[in-house]
Design a protein around this motif. Structure first.
Motif, mmCIF file in Angstrom:
data_model
loop_
_atom_site.group_PDB
_atom_site.id
_atom_site.type_symbol
_atom_site.label_atom_id
_atom_site.label_comp_id
_atom_site.label_asym_id
_atom_site.label_seq_id
_atom_site.Cartn_x
_atom_site.Cartn_y
_atom_site.Cartn_z
ATOM 1 N N PHE A 31 0.834 -1.209 0.000
ATOM 2 C CA PHE A 31 0.000 0.000 0.000
ATOM 3 C C PHE A 31 0.874 1.267 0.000
ATOM 4 C CE2 PHE A 31 -3.311 2.783 2.005
ATOM 5 C CZ PHE A 31 -4.205 2.683 0.967
ATOM 6 N N THR A 170 -15.207 7.863 27.528
ATOM 7 C CA THR A 170 -16.103 7.661 26.389
ATOM 8 C C THR A 170 -15.989 6.233 25.865
ATOM 9 O OG1 THR A 170 -16.627 8.380 24.148
ATOM 10 C CG2 THR A 170 -14.388 8.688 24.801
ATOM 11 N N GLU A 171 -17.066 5.750 25.264
ATOM 12 C CA GLU A 171 -17.160 4.335 24.838
ATOM 13 C C GLU A 171 -16.098 3.967 23.799
ATOM 14 O OE1 GLU A 171 -18.851 0.529 24.574
ATOM 15 O OE2 GLU A 171 -19.382 2.101 25.986
ATOM 16 N N ASP A 172 -15.941 4.829 22.769
ATOM 17 C CA ASP A 172 -15.040 4.495 21.671
ATOM 18 C C ASP A 172 -14.204 5.723 21.320
ATOM 19 O OD1 ASP A 172 -13.783 3.508 19.480
ATOM 20 O OD2 ASP A 172 -15.566 3.298 18.230
ATOM 21 N N PRO A 175 -12.905 7.806 16.876
ATOM 22 C CA PRO A 175 -13.123 9.090 16.184
ATOM 23 C C PRO A 175 -12.107 10.170 16.589
ATOM 24 C CG PRO A 175 -15.209 8.187 16.878
ATOM 25 C CD PRO A 175 -14.152 7.336 17.505
ATOM 26 N N TRP A 178 -9.142 9.522 14.516
ATOM 27 C CA TRP A 178 -9.317 9.980 13.129
ATOM 28 C C TRP A 178 -9.024 11.471 13.026
ATOM 29 C CZ3 TRP A 178 -14.879 7.599 12.806
ATOM 30 C CH2 TRP A 178 -14.786 6.223 12.612
ATOM 31 N N ILE A 179 -9.550 12.223 13.986
ATOM 32 C CA ILE A 179 -9.394 13.678 13.931
ATOM 33 C C ILE A 179 -7.915 14.058 14.101
ATOM 34 C CG2 ILE A 179 -9.975 15.840 15.110
ATOM 35 C CD1 ILE A 179 -12.753 14.388 15.666
ATOM 36 N N LYS A 182 -6.042 13.345 10.944
ATOM 37 C CA LYS A 182 -6.280 14.300 9.862
ATOM 38 C C LYS A 182 -5.582 15.627 10.141
ATOM 39 C CE LYS A 182 -8.250 11.232 7.682
ATOM 40 N NZ LYS A 182 -8.152 10.260 8.738
ATOM 41 N N PHE A 185 -2.290 15.021 8.869
ATOM 42 C CA PHE A 185 -2.332 14.975 7.401
ATOM 43 C C PHE A 185 -2.295 16.393 6.824
ATOM 44 C CE2 PHE A 185 -4.629 10.701 6.330
ATOM 45 C CZ PHE A 185 -3.636 10.020 6.984
ATOM 46 N N ILE A 186 -3.131 17.250 7.371
ATOM 47 C CA ILE A 186 -3.293 18.573 6.755
ATOM 48 C C ILE A 186 -2.350 19.599 7.393
ATOM 49 C CG2 ILE A 186 -4.946 20.377 6.117
ATOM 50 C CD1 ILE A 186 -5.590 17.598 4.905
ATOM 51 N N LEU A 187 -2.588 19.902 8.689
ATOM 52 C CA LEU A 187 -1.796 20.968 9.315
ATOM 53 C C LEU A 187 -0.358 20.534 9.572
ATOM 54 C CD1 LEU A 187 -4.423 22.462 11.764
ATOM 55 C CD2 LEU A 187 -3.512 23.475 9.680
ATOM 56 N N PHE A 191 0.540 15.698 3.761
ATOM 57 C CA PHE A 191 0.127 15.531 2.363
ATOM 58 C C PHE A 191 0.842 16.475 1.400
ATOM 59 C CE2 PHE A 191 -4.246 13.235 2.520
ATOM 60 C CZ PHE A 191 -3.572 12.069 2.846
#
Lengths: 263, 258
Positions: A31, A170-172, A175, A178-179, A182, A185-187, A191
């Motif tokens: 990949f 929190t349960e999971d 997320p 993920w934030i 990202k 990735f961006i700031l 990328f």
């Protein structure tokens, strides 16, 4: 010193353990080569006939992206381990052992990350070489870049540990991961180099912690300067300290929520 | 069959809503996660203007279709990704015993909650980023559905290789992720042999690029060609699964699905 030795031992054991899975890991990295191919296709079109964009050549940009991806793909997703241990209660067994849970997980994650780092560096080297040829000054920049890449991995580990600890509330926590990912990735310039950002954003992005996981290590590799290296090193030091303190505070707060019954 | 699919949807949704906060965090988290890429493309297009005929709006259309198609697949056909472990662990027995068509039964029996976030994101992004005409409003949902079937066909096709070559889970996972990744980049940046691969082995062109062209500039000819190619891909997946099924040997595994 004695207390550091036990974390070094945990690091060593994980390192050796992960070596056993190396063939499977390397075959799974196809990949990575595909990502580099996509970046190459995209940036080749963007460069067109231009030689430089924001001071970087096509070759430098592709090598830059190879290094930022190297940090990303070498990281150990330790937040999942921490989350699972909190959810199934097995964290209780770790609390009465003679080590810090936070230190233990950091050593474990770094052991895994560093085993992954070597083959990914080699694969990245071969892929970038194939698409755009050699990177001038690679060998000279390598020792400095490697220090910042490892620093970037440590920063990512601490972020993920802190995210994992949120499972007390929190349960999971996926997320949140993920934030965080990202934002890198961006700031963080994963990328594309922060030098290509609009002027109003460049200063802020370079100073944010995310840049010290991706941008500064990769920039040091493709466009080495003492200044870039020292800025990266100092920033990593500051953010590693801040994240460790935050993690310790989170863990102290979380312990108040733990109820151990029976055995 | 329609009744059982309806029941799966109701049941899976009720199960997800049992943990309401977690459900909402996952859905909103995924939508926010995807939004990060808007920022990426905004920054890039501000710097470079246009990339081989694609501007910001066209790339957002790629993203809308991909997110909504992927979301539909994850929500309503969510078990496709897990077909390999179901085969090699001998868990097909449980499905084989039920008096409903096998493949739809397997595919629909799992709902991946975060897919709702992708679906919502895809729809909202389409409505906000595109010039809306009656034709586009009609085509978008149809092409999202088609993309979802294709995503599912890719899962079935590559995971069915587990029947033939042992464990194809990693291969199938990699193919799914690669198609997803290629789909969100302008197809025009790829040249030569890679474009052939993306029309066949890694069919990002069939799933997203051609549907994007159809929404931007509809033609019956292209639409019918796409339908034919998609039909072939789906048929191939079904045939490979059925052929593999003949090689399947029960693992004597006792189990229940709760």
């Amino acid at each position: 010193m004695g207390s550091l030795r036990k974390y070094a031992a945990i690091f060593r054991y994980t390192f050796r353990d992960q070596l056993a899975y190396m063939p499977a890991f390397i075959t799974g990295q196809i990949f990575f080569v595909v990502i580099i191919f996509v970046f190459f296709s995209l940036w080749k079109v963007i460069y067109g006939t231009k030689v430089l964009l924001a001071g970087l050549s096509l070759s430098q940009t592709l090598w830059y992206l190879t290094f930022t991806e190297t940090v990303e793909l070498s990281k150990c997703r330790i937040f999942q381990t921490v989350q699972n241990e909190i959810k199934d209660g097995s964290i209780a067994y770790a609390l009465n052992r003679p080590y810090s849970y936070y230190g233990f997980q950091t050593a474990r994650a770094m052991g895994e990350s560093l085993v992954k780092l070597a083959p990914i560096m080699v694969l990245g080297f071969l892929s970038a070489l194939l698409f755009v040829g050699p990177l001038p000054g690679y060998l000279g920049a390598l020792p400095f870049g490697l220090i910042l890449i490892i620093g970037g991995l440590l920063l990512n580990t601490l972020w993920m540990l802190n995210i994992g600890l949120l499972a007390f509330w929190t349960e999971d926590v996926t997320p949140f991961y993920w934030i965080f990912q990202k934002l890198i990735f961006i700031l963080g310039g994963m990328f594309f180099p922060i030098d290509l950002f609009p002027d109003w954003l460049q200063g802020t992005a370079r100073a944010l912690p995310f840049a010290y996981s991706a941008y500064w290590p990769a920039l040091t590799m493709v466009s080495f300067s003492r200044e870039a290296f020292l800025t990266g090193l100092a920033g990593q030091g500051i953010y590693i300290a801040l994240l460790t303190l935050t993690g310790a505070a989170l863990f102290r707060g979380a312990l108040r929520k733990v109820h151990v019954q029976g055995g | 069959m329609v009744r059982i699919i309806g029941k799966y949807i109701r049941f899976n949704l009720a199960a997800a809503m049992e943990y309401r906060v977690s459900f909402l965090v996952q859905v909103l988290g995924m939508a926010l996660n995807n939004s990060a890429f808007i920022f990426f493309w905004l920054l890039l297009f501000e710097k470079v203007g246009e990339i081989n005929g694609y501007g910001f709006r066209e790339v957002m259309l790629l993203w809308s279709l991909t997110a909504a198609g992927y979301g539909i697949n994850e929500v309503f056909l969510g078990n496709g990704r897990f077909l390999s472990p179901i085969i090699y662990r001998g868990e097909l027995d449980v499905y084989l015993l039920q008096p409903v068509p096998l493949l739809p039964n397997i595919l629909c029996s799992r709902m991946n909650t975060s897919g709702w976030g992708d679906l919502a994101y895809g729809i909202v992004l389409f409505l906000l980023s595109q010039e809306l005409t009656p034709l586009r409003l009609l085509l978008f949902p149809l092409l999202c559905l088609l993309a979802a079937f294709l995503f599912s066909a890719i899962n079935v096709l590559y995971n069915s290789l587990t029947f033939y070559m042992g464990n194809a889970e990693n291969l199938a996972g990699s193919v799914y992720n690669m198609v997803l990744m290629f789909a969100t980049y302008p197809g025009t940046i790829f040249k030569g042999a890679s474009t052939w691969i993306m029309h066949t082995l890694l069919p990002a062109a069939l799933v997203i690029w051609i549907p994007t062209e159809l929404i931007l500039d509809f033609s019956w000819e292209k639409g019918l060609l796409l339908l034919g190619a998609d039909g072939l891909m789906i048929l191939l997946a079904i045939l490979l699964f059925r052929g593999g099924l003949k090689r399947y040997a029960s693992g004597n595994r006792m189990g229940t699905r709760l």
